[in-house]
Write an enzyme that holds these catalytic residues in place. Sequence first.
Site, PDB file in Angstrom:
ATOM      1  CG  ASP A  12      -2.480  -0.668   1.044  1.00  0.00           C
ATOM      2  OD1 ASP A  12      -2.968  -0.236   1.235  1.00  0.00           O
ATOM      3  OD2 ASP A  12      -2.565  -0.412   0.316  1.00  0.00           O
ATOM      4  CG  ASP A  34      -8.338  -9.211  12.937  1.00  0.00           C
ATOM      5  OD1 ASP A  34      -7.152  -9.154  13.353  1.00  0.00           O
ATOM      6  OD2 ASP A  34      -9.224  -8.226  13.606  1.00  0.00           O
TER       7      ASP A  34
END
Lengths: 743, 389
Positions: free
Chosen positions: A199, A343
């Site tokens: 990223d 998550d």
Amino acid sequence: MTAQLNVRPAQTWRLQGLLETFHARFSRWPKRCRQGLKISAGLMAALLLLGILTAPLDLYSQAAFAAVCFTVSLIIRKHAGRLAILTLITLSLIASLRYMYWRLTDTLDFDSWLDAVFGYGLVLAELYALLVLVFGYVQTAWPLHRKPQILQQAPDQWPTVDIFIPTYNEALSIVKLVVLASQSIDWPEAKLRVHVLDDGRREEFRVFCEQIGVNYITRDNNQHAKAGNLNEALKVTDGEFIAIFDADHVPTRSFLQVSMGWFFKDPNLALLQTPHFFYSPDPFEKNLDTFRSVPNEGELFYGLVQDGNDLWNATFFCGSCAVMRRTHLLEVGGIATETVTEDAHTALKLNRRGFNTAYLAIPQAAGLATENLSRHISQRIRWARGMAQIFRTDNPLLGKGLNLGQRICYLNAMMHFFYSLPRLVFLTAPLAYLIFGAQIFHASALMVTVYVLPHIFHSSLTNSSIQGRFRHSFWNEVYESVLAWYIMRPVLFALINPSLGTFNVTDKGGTTEKEYFDWKLARPYIVLLTLNMLGLAIGSVKLIGGDGAEVATLMINLVWTLYNIIIVSTAVAVASESSQIRSEPRVPADLPVRVHRQDGTWFDCTTQNFSQKGVGLNLPDDTRLCPDESLQLSILCTPPSSLFPATAMFNHGNVAGVQFDAMPLRLQSELVRLTFSRADTWASSWGNGRLDAPMSALREVSRIGLRAILGLFMATLKDGQALLRKRSNTPSPIDSTAEMHRS
Amino acid sequence: MKYVDDVTKLFESFGETAGSYQEIQPSYKNFKDGLTPLATSMIEQDFTEALPQATTAVFLLDAPTPPLLLIGPHMERATNIVTSLPSPVTAPLPNEATTASTPGDNQRLSELLRELNQIRRDGLPMPRKQTKAKVIAIVSANGGVGKSTVAAGLAKALGHPGGRTIAIDLDPQNALASHLSAIKQGPGLIQLKQPDADWSAHCLPGYCDSEYLPFGAGSANDRRSLKLQMFEDSDWLNQHLVSMNLSENDTVILDTPSGANVYSQQALDAADLVLVITVADAASYLALDTMAQWLETSRRRAQQHRYVLNQQEGSRSFSRDMSLLFQRRLGSDLISTIRLDHQLNESLAYNRDPLQFSPDCIGCQDIFSLARMVRALLAPDLADGQLAP
């Protein structure tokens, strides 16, 4: 279960054996008989329990009852096995529920509004603690101890696996290790695809990936941070399975062959999680010097809680070191992006959809712990905020798709992060009486003692028995105290309005060069410490100078205050950052090595430890290395490794430090495969900590706390003097608190 | 200390066997960082450049040792290591023909190395043979010419009264032992490379009262380190011979691998008599020049060089013609011709000593006459002594 096997098992209770034979015989009885027996037994137990919980006893009978229960517990504690644990839990629940019943019925009788405010505050905090205790027992009483499934199929039937390594701002030297290790995982080359998801869109990463032949994936935005990164990568890859590693979690070479077996066995399995093992100390271990002697904070979660979750099919994803099945993941829309703990939320969605999640308590990847306290705190703030967001937007108690066990486990995981207010209440409750004279507990001191002490002792004892290997007593309070102030506001805001707050990345790696005391960070602890000291002082004065009427109450409150002081001063100690001279953490390892010297001679020896940059060697008695001597190292295995060029750094007696020279990528990859990727390095030091002994844990914590108080005193003097000198030298308009931040 | 298999340990910790675990090494073929074996090709090239005119010359280096120890990020580092080798394996070439067009860096480096070696050679004292025994080195340019056979034959036939005859195998092929004994046992010199190793005690008995020391079976690492020692110390073999405490009645025969390599260089540095074994064919003939060059540049004081023509077939005119050319070329340096005799080969297969089993065959007769010539060369003042029957 690795943890289990690493310790000599205690004697299983003979009663358990007897019950098991009875159960075996019992299951041969006709069905009606069995049902009848079960129902009647259940009814009798319920009635008995109700009676025990609600029976009002006077002081002496309660004391006697408590003593009996506690003695029984102490005896049962010596045995191992499920029945023993269940009995301990039952006795603990009896003590705690009796206490709560009495608390709610007998002690909430307040005179003034001040009393009422403090009083109800304390009761709510206690109710929270009890709820977490009960849920905790449910979660951890019966860990599943799942064993890995060995792959039965031939390698040509193994599925394709995409390994995602998302990175944002980590240095190449850290990510390089993960990429090289992922590439050398023992899996057919055609079926193993490694992808670096950058990223940060950095050129040096792209060049590196091209050099070693792994894929380099970028996107043109950074929306939703890691979750968005992963989702975009899902679109351009097509492996049947996805393994995710954080930029600093180095997998072993056996990672896939250990984890993939379960996916074959259970087609409904969507996620297999493995522990996050840290080979560098976290701020607690570093600043309190408890690395490898006291289990670190994560070991309770990865060693016990997730294992318990696994029984209820409620294992949740932890962001790294896990394998997921692509089809199932895509069915829930990829990685969840609605909250900052993407998550756990993804796992919740998977469970809601009816998929299974599994946990293997074998560390097959290891990473770097957070570097210093402020990074640690920002990481925990993110987790707390995220969990609160999930609690608000996707509450596990509501909605369909989860069974009761899953609801309780997820709820407990989220409720765990609401400890801030109750912890702060507990840390300040006795001050209400000592400073303000508020009567927040409408009961005589002795009654309080005979009810509260069993509750505390039983829960400590039971938790120590269940968790002893993964968490030492009293450390729970330390961890909570350190974080309580900081997660309070994010959690509250997230509960009120979940869409507030951004994802802040925890950065890893780097050196703290000097020792310093993080004043800014430690401010809340210092405030609490000062308040408690004040309370202690006032209370002592009252005790010595006052009349004998309220001695017992004063004593109780003073003891409580003293306990709080110990806990908070330990929290202060964590803020005193020690310097970290080496930026490369070293992993202890015992590898046979052959060292070739420049003059042609060679000798064999073993390593003491290794790091990314070099190794430490245990030299044989007659050999000494000169600094800056050029060497070639080869690791003795079959087949023998290549020769790695290195330079000797130092040699003290039998111990030498050797640093590797720049090597071609091929040699670097081989070196990683022989050191960090070894299958057993992390598993062999997992769960090997000292067993908990509550008294010595208390001593340890007290010792740290006292040292911290002294240290605080010294730091105050030192920094105060420095401040005064600075003030006298240059009267600058700069904010002095900013000056005090770094010494 | 042993390397503990990590996967086995892991599997044992949760109660399974690692039998079904598949170990799959990554292939490094996709790795490109420009730092890999440039140095390898450079060093190998040096060896082959040493005798450039041998078109079909097989200058075997035993087992292409991947000179990984020479891989480094900079050429300077490789230079540092290589120049610590005193005696050059690559002989300085007076008239070198630059055969291959090497890339610039390689060529420059190999020239530097050669210069340095030349300076060393001229500056340093020549390695001196120190032992009192007579040392014979058996060398050749090509492979398969029969060095080991001739060496073994000489070891059996050269018995000197009152002295030992010891054959030492410097060839990693380790073939000498089979010629001299039916039993294979014991450590070889690759296990005995330390300076204090007792070679005398480890000599094994062979046929006809000879003794031998085999090369031994060693791992690639052992060979690597043996070669390192030989590179480093040109006196290595000499010192070992000295440590054997031989007398002037003893004879040492050194069997070497073909070509100019570190083993044969050590043998050259220790020998009184160098026997070059050739066969009567074109490859050997064409290699004569470069062989001569190598011998000349390595020649010690009072060292004799002689040639032996092996496996000559009287039945073929080509072989007869070639041997004529050899005789014209070498003159008196060619001291013996050994006719082709399959008995020698078959005896090796059947584990028997041809000099005892069939001493009347032509091969054996020729070996006996070679032994007479050698004896005359080594001790010209003595009368022709008894030869072992």
